[in-house]
Write an enzyme that holds these catalytic residues in place. Sequence first.
Site, PDB file in Angstrom:
ATOM      1  N   HIS A 218      84.603  64.376   5.262  1.00 21.19           N
ATOM      2  CA  HIS A 218      85.593  64.182   4.392  1.00 21.19           C
ATOM      3  C   HIS A 218      87.162  63.760   4.968  1.00 21.19           C
ATOM      4  O   HIS A 218      87.996  63.582   3.868  1.00 21.19           O
ATOM      5  CB  HIS A 218      85.664  65.401   3.529  1.00 21.19           C
ATOM      6  CG  HIS A 218      86.364  66.376   4.127  1.00 21.19           C
ATOM      7  ND1 HIS A 218      85.763  67.287   5.124  1.00 21.19           N
ATOM      8  CD2 HIS A 218      87.805  66.981   3.916  1.00 21.19           C
ATOM      9  CE1 HIS A 218      86.332  68.209   5.731  1.00 21.19           C
ATOM     10  NE2 HIS A 218      87.716  68.160   5.002  1.00 21.19           N
TER      11      HIS A 218
HETATM   12  C1  UD1 Z   1      91.417  70.039   1.617  1.00 22.21           C
HETATM   13  C2  UD1 Z   1      92.126  70.358   3.007  1.00 22.21           C
HETATM   14  C3  UD1 Z   1      91.391  70.358   4.063  1.00 22.21           C
HETATM   15  C4  UD1 Z   1      90.113  70.969   4.055  1.00 22.21           C
HETATM   16  C5  UD1 Z   1      89.435  70.369   2.710  1.00 22.21           C
HETATM   17  C6  UD1 Z   1      88.009  71.003   2.537  1.00 22.21           C
HETATM   18  C7  UD1 Z   1      94.507  70.124   2.630  1.00 22.21           C
HETATM   19  C8  UD1 Z   1      95.820  69.427   3.329  1.00 22.21           C
HETATM   20  N1  UD1 Z   1      93.290  69.688   3.106  1.00 22.21           N
HETATM   21  O1  UD1 Z   1      91.304  68.694   1.728  1.00 22.21           O
HETATM   22  O2  UD1 Z   1      92.122  70.879   5.319  1.00 22.21           O
HETATM   23  O3  UD1 Z   1      89.122  70.612   5.096  1.00 22.21           O
HETATM   24  O4  UD1 Z   1      90.270  70.578   1.647  1.00 22.21           O
HETATM   25  O5  UD1 Z   1      87.263  70.680   1.234  1.00 22.21           O
HETATM   26  O6  UD1 Z   1      94.862  71.199   2.226  1.00 22.21           O
HETATM   27  N2  UD1 Z   1      88.484  67.396  -5.709  1.00 22.21           N
HETATM   28  C9  UD1 Z   1      87.537  67.793  -6.782  1.00 22.21           C
HETATM   29  N3  UD1 Z   1      87.382  69.031  -7.067  1.00 22.21           N
HETATM   30  C10 UD1 Z   1      87.867  70.026  -6.476  1.00 22.21           C
HETATM   31  C11 UD1 Z   1      88.890  69.882  -5.498  1.00 22.21           C
HETATM   32  C12 UD1 Z   1      89.236  68.535  -5.178  1.00 22.21           C
HETATM   33  O7  UD1 Z   1      87.086  66.851  -7.306  1.00 22.21           O
HETATM   34  O8  UD1 Z   1      87.618  71.122  -6.537  1.00 22.21           O
HETATM   35  C13 UD1 Z   1      88.446  66.062  -5.283  1.00 22.21           C
HETATM   36  C14 UD1 Z   1      89.847  65.465  -6.199  1.00 22.21           C
HETATM   37  O9  UD1 Z   1      89.614  64.096  -6.249  1.00 22.21           O
HETATM   38  C15 UD1 Z   1      90.827  65.370  -5.028  1.00 22.21           C
HETATM   39  C16 UD1 Z   1      90.101  65.454  -3.757  1.00 22.21           C
HETATM   40  O10 UD1 Z   1      88.863  66.073  -3.939  1.00 22.21           O
HETATM   41  O11 UD1 Z   1      91.902  64.561  -5.188  1.00 22.21           O
HETATM   42  C17 UD1 Z   1      91.130  65.759  -2.557  1.00 22.21           C
HETATM   43  O12 UD1 Z   1      91.309  67.418  -2.847  1.00 22.21           O
HETATM   44  P1  UD1 Z   1      92.523  68.043  -2.000  1.00 22.21           P
HETATM   45  O13 UD1 Z   1      92.362  69.570  -2.434  1.00 22.21           O
HETATM   46  O14 UD1 Z   1      93.825  67.296  -2.268  1.00 22.21           O
HETATM   47  O15 UD1 Z   1      92.122  67.759  -0.315  1.00 22.21           O
HETATM   48  P2  UD1 Z   1      90.991  67.862   0.333  1.00 22.21           P
HETATM   49  O16 UD1 Z   1      90.707  66.534   0.816  1.00 22.21           O
HETATM   50  O17 UD1 Z   1      89.660  68.355  -0.304  1.00 22.21           O
END
Ligand code: UD1
Length: 375
Positions: A218
């Site tokens: 990811h």
């Molecule tokens: C975040 C953390 C990362 C961790 C990862 C684990 C930061 C900077 N990064 O990254 O350290 O390893 O989580 O998962 O905080 N989304 C969904 N459903 C959810 C959550 C997210 O669909 O419940 C999708 C959304 O499209 C979102 C994308 O995932 O834009 C990224 O989510 P985000 O929390 O911004 O960062 P991660 O890449 O998950």
Amino acid sequence: MPAPERANPNEKIRVLAVAGARPNFMKIAPLMHEFKARSDRFDPTLVHTGQHYDQAMSDSFFRDLGIPEPDVNLGVGSGSHAVQTAQVLMKIEELLIEQRPHVVLVVGDVNSTLAATLAAIKLHIPVAHVEAGLRSWDRDMPEELNRILTDSVSHWLFTTEAVAAENLAREGVSQEKVHFVGNVMIDTLLTHREQAKKLGTARRLGLETNRYAVLTLHRPSNVDSPEQLRRLFEVLGKLNQELPVVFPAHPRTTNAIEQHLGGFKPDLHMSGPLGYLDFLSLMTDAQMVLTDSGGIQEETTALGVPCLTLRDSTERPVTVSEGTNTIVGTDPSEIEKAIEKLRAAPATKQRQPALWDGNAAARIVDILEKDLGNS
Ligand code: UD1
């Protein structure tokens, strides 16, 4: 930094514990259990920032790990780094003013960790950071910035491995604040290991023990470039021909595949994100794990399962020096060589890092009780 205010003898120690994203939940769980066991001394409030909000990325973890329902959910959701961080900052500040906790407890390195820390210290509320001092030395990673900034202003820095204290010393952090306590994520793993084993998730998916690999991806360095993603799937698809590769994809990765490779279906056993227990069960019985996650490097070390880390660096070097982890980089041809090497001669090293013994949360809460209580 002024000394933290102690609770007066008639009041409990008010802890505001913060969790926001998937890798936080397994870290906060044993701490919440420990506070509950000492409810005569502690009054904990659990705040979910809502950074992760899906049933698969959040709710199922609360259920699997028996974490109490959050007292407050800030509901921040997804957004750019600035938007997500700012939303947590604004919303948690109100709560901190209302509740005036004696300490804010944050875990890991996600945006929610940094935002809660900033809001707290500006209100002169001391912060305890669990999993402090880890450094990848790669400032392109948002998590590295979150770690450095959080550590620089925290009162208590609870560390998981020896090198963390050296990293913090180099940044001028006073060693009195640093406490080597072990790994709360491994507390959770050891508590749930037997339950996960009984689930037999591999069998349910039609796989044989030790006859499959598990993959997670990811990080922006792997999934944000269409070319990198395509080449990775080429190499991993080849492995899948010989050894089934189970790939529970993060929503970020599913979105990237859709966006960059529109309509492409990787030749892997791909699914949506799994719950904690199913994923632990799968890792336990796997021949190898390939990942770009931070926490999975530690979990595979605790399980004694070989791990190939598809990144150029690790902030968790004990998983390489004492555990089962190999850093193989992000170049698909190097990854292919590392897979071949591991398949030809499976690693047998299996030492447990110091203090990864299931008692880290108790050590942390002991220290907070000593420093903040009156007894
Ligand atoms: C975040 C953390 C990362 C961790 C990862 C684990 C930061 C900077 N990064 O990254 O350290 O390893 O989580 O998962 O905080 N989304 C969904 N459903 C959810 C959550 C997210 O669909 O419940 C999708 C959304 O499209 C979102 C994308 O995932 O834009 C990224 O989510 P985000 O929390 O911004 O960062 P991660 O890449 O998950």
